[in-house]
Design a protein around this motif. Structure first.
Motif, PDB file in Angstrom:
ATOM      1  N   VAL A 110      36.473   9.662 -30.462  1.00  0.00           N
ATOM      2  CA  VAL A 110      36.667  11.184 -30.043  1.00  0.00           C
ATOM      3  C   VAL A 110      35.428  12.074 -30.178  1.00  0.00           C
ATOM      4  N   ALA A 111      34.683  11.672 -31.482  1.00  0.00           N
ATOM      5  CA  ALA A 111      33.605  12.460 -31.771  1.00  0.00           C
ATOM      6  C   ALA A 111      32.458  12.127 -30.535  1.00  0.00           C
ATOM      7  N   ALA A 112      32.418  10.861 -30.120  1.00  0.00           N
ATOM      8  CA  ALA A 112      31.365  10.668 -29.049  1.00  0.00           C
ATOM      9  C   ALA A 112      31.919  11.447 -27.785  1.00  0.00           C
ATOM     10  N   GLN A 113      33.196  11.549 -27.467  1.00  0.00           N
ATOM     11  CA  GLN A 113      33.651  12.282 -26.320  1.00  0.00           C
ATOM     12  C   GLN A 113      33.420  13.955 -26.551  1.00  0.00           C
ATOM     13  N   CYS A 114      33.712  14.338 -27.885  1.00  0.00           N
ATOM     14  CA  CYS A 114      33.223  15.612 -27.976  1.00  0.00           C
ATOM     15  C   CYS A 114      31.792  16.144 -27.753  1.00  0.00           C
ATOM     16  N   ALA A 115      30.911  15.226 -28.084  1.00  0.00           N
ATOM     17  CA  ALA A 115      29.539  15.175 -28.056  1.00  0.00           C
ATOM     18  C   ALA A 115      29.274  15.264 -26.396  1.00  0.00           C
ATOM     19  N   ASN A 116      29.994  14.389 -25.549  1.00  0.00           N
ATOM     20  CA  ASN A 116      30.014  14.369 -23.944  1.00  0.00           C
ATOM     21  C   ASN A 116      30.111  15.667 -23.472  1.00  0.00           C
ATOM     22  N   ALA A 119      26.988  17.542 -23.367  1.00  0.00           N
ATOM     23  CA  ALA A 119      26.136  16.589 -22.832  1.00  0.00           C
ATOM     24  C   ALA A 119      25.272  15.928 -23.613  1.00  0.00           C
ATOM     25  N   LYS A 120      25.929  15.393 -24.699  1.00  0.00           N
ATOM     26  CA  LYS A 120      25.022  14.732 -25.649  1.00  0.00           C
ATOM     27  C   LYS A 120      25.802  13.395 -26.006  1.00  0.00           C
ATOM     28  N   PHE A 121      26.522  12.713 -24.975  1.00  0.00           N
ATOM     29  CA  PHE A 121      27.079  11.750 -25.244  1.00  0.00           C
ATOM     30  C   PHE A 121      26.210  10.293 -25.678  1.00  0.00           C
ATOM     31  N   TRP A 122      25.279  10.278 -24.962  1.00  0.00           N
ATOM     32  CA  TRP A 122      24.256   9.098 -25.310  1.00  0.00           C
ATOM     33  C   TRP A 122      23.400   9.233 -26.508  1.00  0.00           C
ATOM     34  N   PRO A 123      22.864  10.303 -26.899  1.00  0.00           N
ATOM     35  CA  PRO A 123      22.397  10.686 -28.331  1.00  0.00           C
ATOM     36  C   PRO A 123      23.411  10.175 -29.490  1.00  0.00           C
ATOM     37  N   TYR A 124      24.571  10.717 -29.289  1.00  0.00           N
ATOM     38  CA  TYR A 124      25.577  10.550 -30.249  1.00  0.00           C
ATOM     39  C   TYR A 124      26.125   9.073 -30.247  1.00  0.00           C
ATOM     40  N   HIS A 125      26.094   8.369 -29.144  1.00  0.00           N
ATOM     41  CA  HIS A 125      26.444   7.064 -29.124  1.00  0.00           C
ATOM     42  C   HIS A 125      25.405   6.156 -29.927  1.00  0.00           C
ATOM     43  N   ASP A 126      24.061   6.167 -29.757  1.00  0.00           N
ATOM     44  CA  ASP A 126      23.002   5.893 -30.170  1.00  0.00           C
ATOM     45  C   ASP A 126      22.968   6.193 -31.771  1.00  0.00           C
ATOM     46  N   TRP A 127      23.385   7.322 -32.387  1.00  0.00           N
ATOM     47  CA  TRP A 127      23.561   7.530 -33.695  1.00  0.00           C
ATOM     48  C   TRP A 127      24.732   6.900 -34.384  1.00  0.00           C
ATOM     49  N   LEU A 128      25.835   6.771 -33.662  1.00  0.00           N
ATOM     50  CA  LEU A 128      26.966   5.979 -34.161  1.00  0.00           C
ATOM     51  C   LEU A 128      26.496   4.465 -34.453  1.00  0.00           C
ATOM     52  N   TYR A 129      26.111   3.770 -33.483  1.00  0.00           N
ATOM     53  CA  TYR A 129      25.636   2.425 -33.536  1.00  0.00           C
ATOM     54  C   TYR A 129      24.715   2.161 -34.619  1.00  0.00           C
ATOM     55  N   ALA A 130      23.665   3.190 -34.595  1.00  0.00           N
ATOM     56  CA  ALA A 130      22.611   3.062 -35.727  1.00  0.00           C
ATOM     57  C   ALA A 130      23.063   3.240 -37.359  1.00  0.00           C
ATOM     58  N   ASN A 131      24.316   3.748 -37.251  1.00  0.00           N
ATOM     59  CA  ASN A 131      24.888   4.034 -38.547  1.00  0.00           C
ATOM     60  C   ASN A 131      26.238   3.266 -38.623  1.00  0.00           C
ATOM     61  N   GLN A 132      26.424   2.220 -38.216  1.00  0.00           N
ATOM     62  CA  GLN A 132      27.653   1.540 -38.344  1.00  0.00           C
ATOM     63  C   GLN A 132      27.782   0.991 -39.709  1.00  0.00           C
ATOM     64  N   ASN A 133      29.100   0.789 -40.254  1.00  0.00           N
ATOM     65  CA  ASN A 133      29.201   0.383 -41.734  1.00  0.00           C
ATOM     66  C   ASN A 133      28.773  -1.057 -41.678  1.00  0.00           C
ATOM     67  N   PRO A 134      27.778  -1.370 -42.444  1.00  0.00           N
ATOM     68  CA  PRO A 134      27.220  -2.607 -42.635  1.00  0.00           C
ATOM     69  C   PRO A 134      28.264  -3.671 -43.542  1.00  0.00           C
ATOM     70  N   ASN A 135      29.330  -3.122 -44.039  1.00  0.00           N
ATOM     71  CA  ASN A 135      30.151  -4.066 -44.801  1.00  0.00           C
ATOM     72  C   ASN A 135      31.441  -4.158 -44.108  1.00  0.00           C
ATOM     73  N   GLY A 136      31.467  -3.998 -42.731  1.00  0.00           N
ATOM     74  CA  GLY A 136      32.639  -4.061 -41.924  1.00  0.00           C
ATOM     75  C   GLY A 136      33.438  -2.754 -41.563  1.00  0.00           C
ATOM     76  N   GLU A 137      34.726  -3.113 -41.110  1.00  0.00           N
ATOM     77  CA  GLU A 137      35.471  -1.967 -40.248  1.00  0.00           C
ATOM     78  C   GLU A 137      36.383  -1.628 -41.571  1.00  0.00           C
ATOM     79  N   ASN A 138      36.856  -0.204 -41.031  1.00  0.00           N
ATOM     80  CA  ASN A 138      38.025   0.150 -41.697  1.00  0.00           C
ATOM     81  C   ASN A 138      38.154   0.308 -43.176  1.00  0.00           C
ATOM     82  N   GLN A 139      36.891   0.865 -43.614  1.00  0.00           N
ATOM     83  CA  GLN A 139      36.583   1.053 -45.050  1.00  0.00           C
ATOM     84  C   GLN A 139      36.283   2.685 -45.315  1.00  0.00           C
ATOM     85  N   GLY A 140      36.749   3.566 -44.404  1.00  0.00           N
ATOM     86  CA  GLY A 140      36.427   5.008 -44.749  1.00  0.00           C
ATOM     87  C   GLY A 140      34.827   5.427 -44.521  1.00  0.00           C
ATOM     88  N   TRP A 141      34.316   4.824 -43.469  1.00  0.00           N
ATOM     89  CA  TRP A 141      32.942   4.878 -43.386  1.00  0.00           C
ATOM     90  C   TRP A 141      32.524   6.213 -42.536  1.00  0.00           C
TER      91      TRP A 141
END
Length: 227
Positions: A110-116, A119-141
């Motif tokens: 939803v956040a990426a679509q709001c950035a869309n 007109a900022k979908f791709w920068p937001y997409h890039d920042w999300l993947y650069a800051n993914q939780n290194p310890n796994g999913e669904n941990q409140g990251w």
């Protein structure tokens, strides 16, 4: 009516990860952001007249999607999108957070679509993947604080962004896109389609060769390599 496409698992060798912050409040800048020079329309990169279409169905929490984004996607963009051979589109398949509260996959999408919307979908997409939780999913990251911090990094209007985050229509649209993906045979991420066919790939060389074969004379020689 969409053609029924056989489900094939995309195999990606997980051989490295970009360094990720262990502090949820810290942010890493993207290592290979999509260049501003690449033509775009929303979540689509490249020319509408490109002879080859690549569709990437992803979940922002998915570690293999991060590998795709950091190791493969930049080469697809450099070699084929920038040269007019590929039209590349991102699709939400936000399933990993289902049943969890909060649903971080949904909220990040939803956040990426709001950035869309700004007109900022791709920068937001890039920042999300650069800051993914290194310890796994669904941990409140992917908290709202982190999503807001990324919004500031990419230059979004914060008030507009925050209003968008709670718009139920955005979450409904993300869920609808996931349902569309399920309807064409997707069961996991990343699911990479080339000209509407779900692919099983082991190396970037395989993908590059397929694209060049489909593009014919439109594909330029050369190209980059990934590990």
């Amino acid at each position: 009516m969409l053609a029924v496409i056989a489900t094939v698992v995309l195999v990606i060798v997980l051989n490295s990860h970009a360094a990720a912050p262990t502090n949820p409040s810290a942010l890493n800048p993207p290592a290979n952001p999509v260049a501003d020079s690449i033509p775009r329309q929303g979540a689509i990169l490249g020319s509408a007249s490109a002879p080859v279409k690549v569709d990437a169905w992803e979940d922002f929490q998915c570690p293999y999607c991060q590998v795709w984004t950091l190791q493969w996607e930049p080469h697809v963009i450099q070699d084929f999108v920038a040269t007019g051979v590929v039209r590349y589109q991102f699709h939400d398949y936000s399933f990993l957070g289902t049943g969890h509260s909060p649903d971080e996959s949904l909220e990040a999408a939803v956040a990426a679509q709001c950035a869309n919307d700004q007109a900022k979908f791709w920068p937001y997409h890039d920042w999300l993947y650069a800051n993914q939780n290194p310890n796994g999913e669904n941990q409140g990251w992917f908290t709202q604080a982190k999503l807001d911090a990324i919004a500031l990094k990419v230059g979004l209007d914060q008030a507009t962004f925050d209003t968008c985050l709670v718009d139920p229509a955005k979450a409904a649209a993300v869920r609808a896109e996931q349902a569309a993906g399920t309807a064409i045979g997707i069961t996991g991420t990343p699911a990479i389609f080339v000209n509407n066919k779900l692919q099983k790939l082991n190396t970037y060389a395989d993908l590059s060769a397929m694209i060049r074969s489909l593009a014919g004379p439109a594909a330029s020689p050369g190209g980059s390599a990934v590990p």
